[in-house]
Write a protein that holds these residues in place. Structure first.
Motif, PDB file in Angstrom:
ATOM      1  N   CYS A  23      14.763   4.435  -6.853  1.00 41.22           N
ATOM      2  CA  CYS A  23      13.605   4.063  -6.040  1.00 41.22           C
ATOM      3  C   CYS A  23      13.089   2.716  -6.526  1.00 41.22           C
ATOM      4  O   CYS A  23      12.950   2.490  -7.732  1.00 41.22           O
ATOM      5  CB  CYS A  23      12.506   5.129  -6.184  1.00 41.22           C
ATOM      6  N   ALA A  24      12.829   1.809  -5.589  1.00 42.15           N
ATOM      7  CA  ALA A  24      12.272   0.500  -5.963  1.00 42.15           C
ATOM      8  C   ALA A  24      10.804   0.642  -6.316  1.00 42.15           C
ATOM      9  O   ALA A  24      10.063   1.408  -5.699  1.00 42.15           O
ATOM     10  CB  ALA A  24      12.441  -0.482  -4.813  1.00 42.15           C
ATOM     11  N   ALA A  59       6.321   5.105  -4.887  1.00 45.76           N
ATOM     12  CA  ALA A  59       7.180   4.364  -5.821  1.00 45.76           C
ATOM     13  C   ALA A  59       7.431   5.159  -7.096  1.00 45.76           C
ATOM     14  O   ALA A  59       7.536   4.594  -8.186  1.00 45.76           O
ATOM     15  CB  ALA A  59       6.561   3.014  -6.157  1.00 45.76           C
ATOM     16  N   ALA A  98       7.176  -7.171  -2.433  1.00 46.75           N
ATOM     17  CA  ALA A  98       8.073  -6.142  -1.908  1.00 46.75           C
ATOM     18  C   ALA A  98       7.323  -4.839  -1.662  1.00 46.75           C
ATOM     19  O   ALA A  98       7.577  -4.146  -0.670  1.00 46.75           O
ATOM     20  CB  ALA A  98       9.240  -5.917  -2.876  1.00 46.75           C
ATOM     21  N   CYS A 132       7.181  -2.913   1.892  1.00 44.38           N
ATOM     22  CA  CYS A 132       7.645  -1.526   2.060  1.00 44.38           C
ATOM     23  C   CYS A 132       6.543  -0.612   2.582  1.00 44.38           C
ATOM     24  O   CYS A 132       6.792   0.279   3.396  1.00 44.38           O
ATOM     25  CB  CYS A 132       8.175  -0.982   0.734  1.00 44.38           C
ATOM     26  N   GLY A 148      10.949   1.869   1.449  1.00 47.94           N
ATOM     27  CA  GLY A 148      12.028   1.646   0.499  1.00 47.94           C
ATOM     28  C   GLY A 148      13.253   2.508   0.665  1.00 47.94           C
ATOM     29  O   GLY A 148      14.105   2.548  -0.231  1.00 47.94           O
ATOM     30  N   ILE A 200      16.857  -2.408  -1.362  1.00 50.39           N
ATOM     31  CA  ILE A 200      15.960  -3.078  -2.293  1.00 50.39           C
ATOM     32  C   ILE A 200      15.642  -4.476  -1.767  1.00 50.39           C
ATOM     33  O   ILE A 200      16.550  -5.283  -1.545  1.00 50.39           O
ATOM     34  CB  ILE A 200      16.595  -3.196  -3.694  1.00 50.39           C
ATOM     35  N   PHE A 203      18.989   5.738  -2.119  1.00 55.76           N
ATOM     36  CA  PHE A 203      17.582   5.327  -2.177  1.00 55.76           C
ATOM     37  C   PHE A 203      16.672   6.453  -1.689  1.00 55.76           C
ATOM     38  O   PHE A 203      16.818   6.933  -0.553  1.00 55.76           O
ATOM     39  CB  PHE A 203      17.349   4.075  -1.322  1.00 55.76           C
ATOM     40  N   SER A 219      12.658   8.706  -2.945  1.00 61.56           N
ATOM     41  CA  SER A 219      11.442   8.691  -3.767  1.00 61.56           C
ATOM     42  C   SER A 219      10.828  10.082  -3.760  1.00 61.56           C
ATOM     43  O   SER A 219      11.228  10.956  -2.972  1.00 61.56           O
ATOM     44  CB  SER A 219      10.429   7.682  -3.208  1.00 61.56           C
TER      45      SER A 219
END
Length: 500
Positions: free
Chosen positions: A66-67, A78, A138, A142, A190, A194, A480, A482
């Motif tokens: 996760c970014a 996040a 970012a 997102c 996200g 990324i 990806f 979260s």
């Protein structure tokens, strides 16, 4: 002996005990509110090559990633408990600044406040910047965040010219506003890749100063009438609402409205003024953190008598603002930096306001239904054993993102501090808020959410199916994700059967 060997073998097979890249480490992380605590393998890349290396490591060890930008998310957008995080905060350089076109290209981890420091003295500003000035670019993309000027300049999506997305297979993709993926990536929490860098559209301003007008409104009708005038005459506004006022006083509030003003300062003088302004912000931030850390337990103790204390405080604040208006002292001139960002440093931070069991909720509702929506939502709040500690109203305009929080209307942002014995009853009140919002065609802002259930999410964001269809094409293995995606039921790996 055999059991010990088996345990040792099992431990050695876990990713956290295997050799990991030097820029990755296991860490404890929390949400901004502080009521969510996680343990994740955190990568701190400084180059795109290290980003690719982190993705390759996760694929090799069957981990999701996760970014994470500046870590200013109120909920679990996040966070990725037990899995990997890609902390982009070290990738924070300005790549290009085109003053003539009023555009700036920055790396993903660049903070919004740092963009202001680079361009504000040149009479440029970045619209749609939230009060949380340390948010990353970012992260703002997102979550598709919004600012006090949202009704005029839209959400952050409106400021994005183009971006570079790192995909699950390690390739990069350049996406501008005409690209088919733009409205999926921006506001896409996200799930698709990324964000490595982005070009943002800046806006010219006459000076770094704004004129501030504090306008008291005695009830919901006065609030909406005043906001209608403010939206025509001002450039930014945020509304403090007394959620405890009832009856004819429902909707009692104070509108803090700002408009840019002309000033004859030279650029060198503006540099001096803004340098002092940033130093002031930094000092206030350090002082605020120290003060709140010291007196946080006292605040928590006071909030055990939340209803009488907040009711008294709200009355005093409203009548103080009304007295200032009557005596002609409700206006002043100050740097936009102070109006836009200082509140995030001087008011108690979210983890103190919300407490160990608390959360924030931000709800939007259509302009055409605003009066009835405000009356109903505030009534639900008052019925809770723990009404919100703070209530903020903002105006918005719509955008086309697949998971779009914004619409032509208003939002109410609540910070709840439920006591442990009232957790269930407080949550029931929040569920009634969400149900009322959905019934009125409203939305819930995911950047501040940690309570939505899958059933609620599907009702609020029916276009999530389009987002997942794109995700299956770009990220078929579900690299990806979260904690938020898992919680609301849009993790395609854990929840393959989506409702029709």
């Amino acid at each position: 002996h055999d059991r010990i060997l088996a345990v040792i073998s099992e431990i050695q097979m876990k990713p956290e005990t295997q050799a990991i890249p030097s820029f990755m480490e296991w860490k404890e992380l929390t949400s901004l509110v502080g009521s969510i605590r996680t343990h994740s393998l955190v990568a701190h890349p400084t180059t795109i090559e290290q980003c690719r290396e982190a993705l390759a490591y996760c694929r090799q060890h069957n981990m999701t990633i996760c970014a994470r930008g500046a870590g200013r998310g109120y909920g679990d957008l996040a966070l990725n408990d037990g899995q990997a995080l890609l902390d982009m905060s070290a990738m924070n350089r300005i790549i290009e600044f085109d003053e003539k076109a009023a555009q700036i290209t920055v790396q993903a981890g660049m903070r919004l406040i740092d963009i202001y420091q680079a361009v504000h003295h040149r009479l440029l500003t970045l619209p749609a910047s939230p009060t949380e000035s340390h948010s990353s670019v970012a992260g703002a993309i997102c979550a598709n965040v919004n600012g006090k000027d949202a009704w005029r300049h839209g959400s952050f999506a409106r400021q994005v010219v183009r971006l570079t997305l790192l995909l699950a297979d390690g390739k990069t993709l350049s996406i501008d506003r005409s690209h088919e993926l733009f409205n999926a990536v921006v506001g896409g929490i996200g799930l698709l890749g990324i964000i490595i860098e982005a070009t943002l559209q800046l806006k010219p301003i006459p000076s770094p100063y704004v004129e501030i007008n504090r306008l008291p409104a005695a009830d919901v009708d006065a609030l909406l009438e005043t906001m209608a005038r403010v939206e025509k005459s001002h450039d930014a506004a945020v509304v403090w609402v007394d959620a405890y006022a009832r009856g004819r006083k429902t909707g009692r509030s104070v509108i803090h409205a700002a408009k840019w003003i002309e000033r004859p300062d030279t650029e060198s003088r503006r540099r001096e003024i803004l340098k002092a302004g940033y130093e002031r912000l930094d000092k206030h931030r350090q002082f605020g953190l120290a003060l709140h850390e010291k007196f946080g337990p006292i605040l928590s103790l006071m909030l055990h008598a939340q209803r009488p204390i907040m009711n008294s405080f709200n009355r005093l604040y409203f009548f103080g603002c009304r007295l200032a208006a009557l005596t002609g002292q409700s206006s002043n001139t100050e740097l936009f930096l102070r109006f836009g960002f200082e509140a995030s440093f001087t008011v108690p931070p979210a983890h103190l306001v919300c407490g160990p069991h608390g959360y924030t909720v931000q709800l939007t509702f259509p302009r055409s239904d605003a009066r009835a929506a405000i009356v109903e939502l505030l009534a639900i709040c008052r019925s809770s054993p723990c009404p919100p500690v703070t209530t903020i109203l903002r105006a918005h305009q719509p955008d086309d993102c697949l998971i779009s929080f914004s619409q032509d209307g208003y939002s109410l942002n609540f910070e709840f501090h439920p006591k442990k014995q009232h957790e269930a009853a407080s949550r029931q009140a929040v569920d009634r808020l969400i149900d009322a919002t959905v019934r009125r065609g409203g939305k819930i802002h995911l950047a501040k959410d940690q309570v939505l259930t899958p059933e609620q999410f599907y009702r609020v964001y029916p276009r999530y199916r389009d987002l997942l269809a794109i995700k299956r094409r770009l990220d078929p293995e579900g690299l990806f994700t979260s904690d938020l995606a898992r919680r609301v039921g849009i993790d395609p790996v854990l929840n393959k059967q989506q409702p029709e």
